[in-house]
Design a protein around this motif. Structure first.
Motif, mmCIF file in Angstrom:
data_model
loop_
_atom_site.group_PDB
_atom_site.id
_atom_site.type_symbol
_atom_site.label_atom_id
_atom_site.label_comp_id
_atom_site.label_asym_id
_atom_site.label_seq_id
_atom_site.Cartn_x
_atom_site.Cartn_y
_atom_site.Cartn_z
ATOM 1 N N ILE A 1 -9.251 11.119 6.312
ATOM 2 C CA ILE A 1 -7.927 11.885 6.311
ATOM 3 C C ILE A 1 -6.964 10.701 5.800
ATOM 4 O O ILE A 1 -6.018 11.184 4.984
ATOM 5 N N ILE A 2 -7.036 9.464 6.464
ATOM 6 C CA ILE A 2 -6.059 8.539 5.955
ATOM 7 C C ILE A 2 -6.198 8.232 4.368
ATOM 8 O O ILE A 2 -5.046 8.297 3.828
ATOM 9 N N LYS A 3 -6.913 8.154 3.966
ATOM 10 C CA LYS A 3 -7.267 7.787 2.380
ATOM 11 C C LYS A 3 -6.501 8.931 1.767
ATOM 12 O O LYS A 3 -6.104 8.639 0.587
ATOM 13 N N ASP A 4 -7.204 10.089 2.253
ATOM 14 C CA ASP A 4 -6.523 11.462 1.398
ATOM 15 C C ASP A 4 -5.252 11.419 1.324
ATOM 16 O O ASP A 4 -4.388 11.698 0.379
ATOM 17 N N MET B 1 0.877 -1.116 -0.040
ATOM 18 C CA MET B 1 -0.227 0.118 0.061
ATOM 19 C C MET B 1 0.838 1.366 0.056
ATOM 20 O O MET B 1 1.866 1.422 0.514
ATOM 21 N N PRO B 2 0.654 2.214 -0.810
ATOM 22 C CA PRO B 2 1.411 3.488 -0.882
ATOM 23 C C PRO B 2 0.999 4.253 0.331
ATOM 24 O O PRO B 2 -0.131 4.451 0.705
ATOM 25 N N ILE B 3 2.284 5.116 0.526
ATOM 26 C CA ILE B 3 1.906 6.357 1.330
ATOM 27 C C ILE B 3 2.168 7.498 0.314
ATOM 28 O O ILE B 3 3.501 7.923 0.315
ATOM 29 N N ARG B 4 1.189 8.309 -0.203
ATOM 30 C CA ARG B 4 1.890 9.127 -1.346
ATOM 31 C C ARG B 4 1.753 10.349 -0.793
ATOM 32 O O ARG B 4 2.572 10.981 -1.341
ATOM 33 N N VAL C 1 4.722 12.382 7.784
ATOM 34 C CA VAL C 1 4.755 13.150 9.386
ATOM 35 C C VAL C 1 3.266 13.572 9.220
ATOM 36 O O VAL C 1 2.577 13.522 10.496
ATOM 37 N N LEU C 2 2.743 14.201 8.371
ATOM 38 C CA LEU C 2 1.353 14.520 8.495
ATOM 39 C C LEU C 2 0.340 13.548 9.002
ATOM 40 O O LEU C 2 -0.471 13.682 9.803
ATOM 41 N N LEU C 3 0.510 12.483 8.197
ATOM 42 C CA LEU C 3 -0.155 10.934 8.663
ATOM 43 C C LEU C 3 -0.112 10.639 10.086
ATOM 44 O O LEU C 3 -1.061 10.378 10.743
ATOM 45 N N LEU D 1 -2.052 10.656 15.698
ATOM 46 C CA LEU D 1 -1.796 11.101 16.872
ATOM 47 C C LEU D 1 -3.064 11.893 17.591
ATOM 48 O O LEU D 1 -3.644 11.761 18.528
ATOM 49 N N LEU D 2 -3.918 12.690 16.545
ATOM 50 C CA LEU D 2 -5.050 13.652 16.936
ATOM 51 C C LEU D 2 -6.107 12.369 17.053
ATOM 52 O O LEU D 2 -7.104 12.799 18.210
ATOM 53 N N PHE D 3 -6.313 11.380 16.213
ATOM 54 C CA PHE D 3 -7.307 10.761 16.592
ATOM 55 C C PHE D 3 -7.211 9.708 17.695
ATOM 56 O O PHE D 3 -8.075 9.536 18.401
ATOM 57 N N VAL D 4 -5.978 9.461 18.002
ATOM 58 C CA VAL D 4 -5.640 8.638 19.108
ATOM 59 C C VAL D 4 -6.066 9.506 20.548
ATOM 60 O O VAL D 4 -6.849 9.204 21.283
ATOM 61 N N ILE D 5 -5.827 10.787 20.298
ATOM 62 C CA ILE D 5 -6.243 11.771 21.580
ATOM 63 C C ILE D 5 -7.749 11.865 21.493
ATOM 64 O O ILE D 5 -8.501 11.818 22.735
ATOM 65 N N THR D 6 -8.435 11.886 20.342
ATOM 66 C CA THR D 6 -9.787 12.003 20.392
ATOM 67 C C THR D 6 -10.486 10.734 21.064
ATOM 68 O O THR D 6 -11.427 10.635 21.918
#
Lengths: 368, 245
Positions: A327-330, A246-249, A253-255, A260-265
């Motif tokens: 967000i991840i898909k984007d 699977m690519p990380i296009r 760092v942003l991902l 981290l933000l979602f973990v905090i949510t």
């Protein structure tokens, strides 16, 4: 900050000494990614079919060969009557039956309409539709090859391009979903259980009587789970990149920051649940019912949100996981940057603030 | 007489229409063992929660260790110890880890934590099980350990919430010896219990019924006043007209 370090240290002891927790924490992500990646797939490969060939000519043989050559079908049985096909369906040996009429060759050569019958097992409607469509396309191709000139002049040709996932790999869909679920589970359920456990054991009281401020207690208990969740994020991303290509296009760092933000949510949801419950059992049930089910069903991970009834579509907006999956898909598939995901990020940030605010309010009510 | 270490004046806690603690007034002297008695639901726990800063009083005054319960809960918390009825140790941590953790959350410096931990393990003769998980220790040992960790940071007052529940009489006796030893060192002991025989060990006791303090004094005085042979009789006479039990 010695007391904070103390609490973190203690929480890590708890986690390391609880084999079951450890197993859930690290075994589950690996198992789920591998399961979803390898076993559960929307693609169809080598579906078993039965052929009833009443024509027995070069055309029927050619079509059958093409069905097999496509890779979608495997001829499981060659039968001589329709009841035999029915029997094979009943015993579950085939997914589709193909019946060629005896006048197949004659009609094809004289350019008359001809009917090849596909019978599919619609107990699984998605698979049945897919199989029938594949079969129809293959027969259509063959027909056009036979009589290229017979094409109607104004036929519209469709040309397909599947953007961002050209091979339609289903693992590209599952990785964001599984990652979301794992982070939700680890962060929310584990923290709510860890916090209610202290209440259940009565140790929370002792901590509250100590000079420690409540936010510090919660922070200390939550930090180990943030670390674990981020390790899990790396684990899942590593598996999906190296095992499933699977690519990380976009920006890694942003991902990572968005994760981290979602973990905090999720953590703030876990804390919120723990302020409403006082037993581990209830905390677990609440996490499962209130968090896991909506996350799996309404986040667009398994069922597309677009095809849900209107009320469910509205509910899906308040599911944090939905925004995180977008967000991840984007980032991973479309490779877009901050400019395209700031809205989703803002929504998640807003939700997190709300959850933390509610937790603080509940906590104060309980103390007064 | 020295200044009191706990002093309340008409301290009250209401939850909606329900008055859990109704205008209690009492003083506790330094080094005293003060028994706080009453049936379940009489308001003991709520009163204790107000004194330990876990709950804000609705009305009245309360001074603990010289600090106001409304505005100075933080200062109070630094000067008190607390042991709950469930002993509140972590069962999946070892004896040493439990001691170090509780010493740590009171902000003791690391060197002091280490020396106090070793000293305590030696005093309780727990050397052999220092690395054993607390969960596998007998109840009596856990209880002693819980009490010792509660006074590890040298508090002025230690609050014990039904500390002897479910423990056999011999262990209970040993536990009370620990309490006496602590009181001799000047620690004030504030203990709730519903074992009436245990109240005889206290210097002074208060009897709570329906949120109010109905009687206050030394065990001897109370028995004389109510003309009863033991504290159980005193309690029964006081609680006979209770509305809550």
């Amino acid at each position: 900050m010695r007391p904070l370090r103390n609490i973190i240290q203690k929480e890590i002891w708890h986690i390391l000494r609880d084999r079951r927790t450890l197993l859930i924490l690290f075994g589950m992500p690996i198992a789920q990614i591998l399961l979803f990646g390898f076993a559960i797939t929307n693609e169809i490969k080598g579906a078993d079919i039965a052929v009833l060939d009443r024509a027995q000519d070069i055309h029927s043989q050619a079509v059958t060969e093409r069905l097999v050559a496509s890779g979608y079908f495997t001829v499981q049985a060659t039968v001589h009557s329709e009841p035999e096909i029915e029997q094979l369906f009943r015993t579950g040996q085939i997914k589709m039956g193909v019946i060629y009429p005896s006048d197949l060759g004659a009609h094809l050569e004289s350019q008359q309409p001809v009917e090849v019958q596909f019978i599919a097992d619609a107990t699984d409607p998605n698979t049945a539709t897919t199989l029938v469509n594949y079969g129809r396309a293959i027969v259509g191709d063959y027909q056009r090859e036979l009589a290229p000139l017979a094409q109607p002049p104004r036929q519209i040709q469709t040309e397909l391009r599947m953007l961002y996932n050209q091979e339609l790999e289903s693992v590209f869909l599952f990785v964001p979903g599984v990652m979301t679920i794992i982070l939700m589970l680890v962060s929310a359920m584990m923290t709510s259980i860890a916090l209610t456990r202290e209440k259940e054991l009565g140790t929370m009281e002792v901590l509250l009587v100590s000079p420690l401020r409540p936010p510090l207690i919660i922070l200390g208990k939550v930090i180990p789970y943030v670390l674990l969740s981020m390790i899990n994020t790396l684990l899942i991303l590593g598996l999906s990149v190296w095992v499933f290509d699977m690519p990380i296009r976009g920006s890694f760092v942003l991902l990572f920051a968005e994760s981290l933000l979602f973990v905090i949510t999720a953590l703030s949801l876990g804390i919120l649940i723990s302020t409403r419950t006082s037993s581990q059992q209830v905390a677990m049930m609440m996490s499962l019912m209130v968090l896991m089910l909506p996350t799996i069903l309404l986040s667009g991970f398994i069922f597309p949100i677009e095809s849900m009834p209107q009320p469910l579509q509205i509910i899906s907006h308040i599911i944090p996981a939905k925004w995180f999956i977008l967000i991840i898909k984007d980032i991973m598939l479309k490779g877009v940057g901050w400019a395209f995901i700031w809205q989703e990020t803002l929504i998640l940030t807003g939700m997190t603030t709300l959850f933390i605010g509610l937790s603080i309010r509940n906590f104060n009510i309980r103390l007064s | 007489m020295a200044t009191s270490v706990i002093e309340t004046h008409e301290l009250t806690k209401r939850f909606g229409n329900f008055t859990a603690v109704d205008r209690i007034t009492f003083q506790v002297q330094p080094g005293e063992i003060f028994g706080f008695l009453g049936a379940n639901g009489a308001g003991k726990t709520t009163a204790m929660r107000m004194l330990t800063g876990l709950s804000r009083p609705t009305a009245g005054e309360g001074i603990v260790a010289g600090y106001d319960v409304y505005r100075q809960a933080e200062q109070i918390k630094r000067r008190i110890g607390y042991m709950s009825q469930r002993f509140s140790l972590y069962e999946d941590l070892t004896v040493r880890e439990n001691i170090q953790f509780y010493a740590g959350i009171y902000g003791l410096p690391w060197r002091s934590i280490r020396s106090k931990t070793s000293e305590l393990i030696e005093r309780l003769q727990l050397g052999e099980v220092a690395r054993t998980l607390v969960g596998s220790l007998p109840l009596g040992w856990k209880q002693k350990l819980a009490f010792s960790t509660a006074i590890l940071h040298d508090p002025e007052i230690v609050f014990l919430d039904e500390p002897t529940g479910g423990v056999d009489p011999i262990t209970r006796r040993q536990f009370w010896e620990m309490i006496y030893a602590a009181a001799d060192r000047g620690v004030t002991i504030f203990v709730t219990t519903h074992y009436m025989d245990e109240s005889e060990y206290c210097d002074r006791i208060s009897m709570m019924v329906d949120g109010e303090i109905r009687a206050l004094g030394s065990p001897h005085d109370l028995k004389t006043q109510y003309d009863q042979p033991d504290m159980n009789g005193v309690f029964l006479q006081l609680a006979r007209h209770s509305e809550r039990s």
